[in-house]
Motif scaffolding. Structure first.
Motif, mmCIF file in Angstrom:
data_model
loop_
_atom_site.group_PDB
_atom_site.id
_atom_site.type_symbol
_atom_site.label_atom_id
_atom_site.label_comp_id
_atom_site.label_asym_id
_atom_site.label_seq_id
_atom_site.Cartn_x
_atom_site.Cartn_y
_atom_site.Cartn_z
ATOM 1 N N TYR A 294 0.721 -1.229 -0.126
ATOM 2 C CA TYR A 294 0.098 0.153 -0.059
ATOM 3 C C TYR A 294 0.835 1.238 0.218
ATOM 4 O O TYR A 294 2.024 1.236 0.406
ATOM 5 N N LYS A 295 0.275 2.399 -0.708
ATOM 6 C CA LYS A 295 0.977 3.529 -0.425
ATOM 7 C C LYS A 295 1.374 3.772 0.842
ATOM 8 O O LYS A 295 2.723 4.248 1.052
ATOM 9 N N CYS A 296 0.711 3.496 1.772
ATOM 10 C CA CYS A 296 1.127 3.774 3.260
ATOM 11 C C CYS A 296 0.308 2.765 4.109
ATOM 12 O O CYS A 296 -1.125 2.699 4.299
ATOM 13 N N PRO A 297 0.930 1.491 4.326
ATOM 14 C CA PRO A 297 0.443 0.498 5.092
ATOM 15 C C PRO A 297 -0.129 0.878 6.453
ATOM 16 O O PRO A 297 -1.103 0.327 6.937
ATOM 17 N N ILE A 298 0.351 1.886 7.230
ATOM 18 C CA ILE A 298 -0.159 2.353 8.558
ATOM 19 C C ILE A 298 -1.497 3.014 8.151
ATOM 20 O O ILE A 298 -2.323 2.808 8.969
ATOM 21 N N ALA A 299 -1.569 3.735 7.270
ATOM 22 C CA ALA A 299 -2.653 4.560 6.941
ATOM 23 C C ALA A 299 -3.923 3.589 6.534
ATOM 24 O O ALA A 299 -5.065 3.894 6.716
ATOM 25 N N TYR A 300 -3.616 2.387 5.887
ATOM 26 C CA TYR A 300 -4.467 1.459 5.584
ATOM 27 C C TYR A 300 -5.097 0.808 6.726
ATOM 28 O O TYR A 300 -6.455 1.017 6.882
ATOM 29 N N ILE A 301 -4.500 0.552 7.722
ATOM 30 C CA ILE A 301 -4.976 -0.050 9.059
ATOM 31 C C ILE A 301 -5.710 0.910 9.810
ATOM 32 O O ILE A 301 -6.875 0.662 10.449
ATOM 33 N N GLU A 302 -5.296 2.179 9.589
ATOM 34 C CA GLU A 302 -5.903 3.223 10.416
ATOM 35 C C GLU A 302 -7.556 3.540 9.755
ATOM 36 O O GLU A 302 -8.179 3.784 10.650
ATOM 37 N N SER A 303 -7.483 3.515 8.404
ATOM 38 C CA SER A 303 -8.739 3.538 7.941
ATOM 39 C C SER A 303 -9.779 2.638 8.248
ATOM 40 O O SER A 303 -10.986 2.967 8.545
ATOM 41 N N LEU A 304 -9.226 1.255 8.375
ATOM 42 C CA LEU A 304 -9.951 0.271 8.923
ATOM 43 C C LEU A 304 -10.521 0.353 10.395
ATOM 44 O O LEU A 304 -11.526 0.275 10.597
ATOM 45 N N PHE A 305 -9.486 1.001 11.187
ATOM 46 C CA PHE A 305 -9.711 1.524 12.728
ATOM 47 C C PHE A 305 -11.044 2.523 12.532
ATOM 48 O O PHE A 305 -12.033 2.544 13.614
ATOM 49 N N ASP A 306 -10.789 3.235 11.590
ATOM 50 C CA ASP A 306 -11.851 4.450 11.566
ATOM 51 C C ASP A 306 -13.144 3.898 11.107
ATOM 52 O O ASP A 306 -14.221 4.264 11.575
ATOM 53 N N GLU A 307 -13.211 2.857 10.438
ATOM 54 C CA GLU A 307 -14.566 2.162 9.920
ATOM 55 C C GLU A 307 -15.310 1.509 11.044
ATOM 56 O O GLU A 307 -16.477 1.836 10.893
ATOM 57 N N PHE A 308 -14.457 1.323 12.034
ATOM 58 C CA PHE A 308 -15.239 0.604 13.340
ATOM 59 C C PHE A 308 -15.539 1.663 14.255
ATOM 60 O O PHE A 308 -15.577 1.454 15.486
ATOM 61 N N GLU A 309 -15.085 2.998 13.933
ATOM 62 C CA GLU A 309 -15.236 4.107 15.030
ATOM 63 C C GLU A 309 -14.460 3.577 16.079
ATOM 64 O O GLU A 309 -14.799 4.347 17.266
ATOM 65 N N GLY A 310 -13.244 3.325 16.060
ATOM 66 C CA GLY A 310 -12.145 3.284 17.132
ATOM 67 C C GLY A 310 -12.469 2.189 18.303
ATOM 68 O O GLY A 310 -13.185 1.174 17.839
ATOM 69 N N ALA A 311 -12.550 2.701 19.203
ATOM 70 C CA ALA A 311 -12.499 1.996 20.453
ATOM 71 C C ALA A 311 -14.280 1.691 20.765
ATOM 72 O O ALA A 311 -14.604 1.218 21.831
ATOM 73 N N LYS A 312 -15.034 2.517 19.934
ATOM 74 C CA LYS A 312 -16.595 2.509 19.995
ATOM 75 C C LYS A 312 -16.822 1.038 19.714
ATOM 76 O O LYS A 312 -17.892 0.685 20.594
ATOM 77 N N ASN A 313 -16.237 0.544 19.085
ATOM 78 C CA ASN A 313 -16.831 -0.924 18.511
ATOM 79 C C ASN A 313 -15.573 -2.024 18.710
ATOM 80 O O ASN A 313 -15.623 -3.211 18.676
ATOM 81 N N LEU A 314 -14.224 -1.627 18.869
ATOM 82 C CA LEU A 314 -13.096 -2.269 18.939
ATOM 83 C C LEU A 314 -12.660 -2.580 20.376
ATOM 84 O O LEU A 314 -12.549 -1.704 21.163
ATOM 85 N N GLU A 315 -12.575 -3.883 20.752
ATOM 86 C CA GLU A 315 -11.970 -4.337 21.968
ATOM 87 C C GLU A 315 -10.634 -4.184 21.955
ATOM 88 O O GLU A 315 -10.173 -3.816 23.058
#
Length: 283
Positions: free
Chosen positions: A192-213
């Motif tokens: 990916y152009k930025c692998p860290i940003a790729y995972i961050e965008s997935l984190f954002d899809e789950f609204e961070g700790a609102k849905n992530l344990e």
């Protein structure tokens, strides 16, 4: 979250990320499917000018980026000369129940290997076979006095798997025995152009700790732990890192690895690095 909601999120997320990964490099429209994998012909995926992404010599005698690509990514079988590159996106473990549960995001280096991926797509819901090994990590943490939140066993959450590197490799990542220079070249040239940003965008899809344990970074002998630390720093610096989010680093959870879990730590991101460094020397 409900399993169906997660599948909908991942379906849209994967299509968007495949488009970002493929279309800017090809200059033409790419047919994006609705699965968790995408196959393209090698001659349509050229993010770097052939042979020009790096020059020189590595310990494996990869003398050019084209040589590297042919060795690591192009999948061919003796009986079928049809070659292709297969990118894998994020998936939910098919052993997840339909209950409304928190999500554990499990992040590794890449999804898998082998020519079988040429003829069958990876579905959005796939049997990752990582739950049992993650259960051992949870047990290891409990035995060492740091139980990870509400993760009492491996059934009380939805497991979502994603990776810093998108492509299925011809062999397992560990079998290549990359040194850090070779590994960084592969990730830089064809990832990916930025692998860290790729995972961050997935984190954002789950609204961070609102849905992530929790976020679990698995892989002790590749770049996962370093990239994971970079991601955690980025989330903290942007104010996205919630104090309730569990951060775990552990050995590779993928099937086929030694069943022993030697590494399993929970990172306390609430302690400032400067105060932590002085703790042992405070008189």
């Amino acid at each position: 979250m409900k399993r169906k909601d997660i599948e909908n999120i991942l379906g849209k997320f994967n299509q968007q990320k495949f488009r970002e990964l493929l279309e800017p490099t090809t200059g033409e429209q790419v047919q994006i499917n609705g699965n968790a994998s995408q196959k393209v012909q090698p001659d349509t995926f050229l993010p770097c000018v052939p042979g020009k992404c790096f020059c020189g010599l590595t310990s494996k005698s990869y003398k050019s980026s084209t040589d590297y690509l042919d060795t690591c990514l192009v999948l061919q079988t003796p009986d079928n000369r049809d070659s292709g590159l297969v990118a894998a996106g994020a998936v939910i473990d098919s052993n997840s129940s339909d209950a409304d549960l928190p999500v554990v995001l499990v992040v590794g280096i890449n999804y898998g290997q082998g020519s079988s991926y040429l003829n069958s797509s990876i579905p959005i819901s796939d049997d990752t076979k990582m739950r049992d090994r993650l259960g051992r990590v949870i047990g290891h943490l409990k035995d060492n006095g740091c139980p990870p939140g509400h993760m009492d066993d491996d059934t009380e959450f939805h497991l979502v798997a994603a990776n810093f590197f998108p492509w299925i490799t011809s062999q397992s990542w560990s079998s290549f025995d990359f040194n850090s220079i070779e590994e960084s070249a592969l990730i830089r040239c064809w990832g990916y152009k930025c692998p860290i940003a790729y995972i961050e965008s997935l984190f954002d899809e789950f609204e961070g700790a609102k849905n992530l344990e929790a976020i679990v970074f698995h892989g002790a002998n590749n770049a996962t732990s370093y990239l994971g630390n970079c991601l955690i720093s980025r989330l903290r610096d942007t104010g996205k890192l919630d104090n309730n989010l569990e951060i775990i680093f552990c050995d590779n959870l993928a099937p086929g690895f030694s069943p022993r879990i030697s590494n399993g730590i929970k990172l306390n991101c609430n302690i400032g690095r400067s105060s932590l460094a002085c703790t042992d020397y405070d008189e």
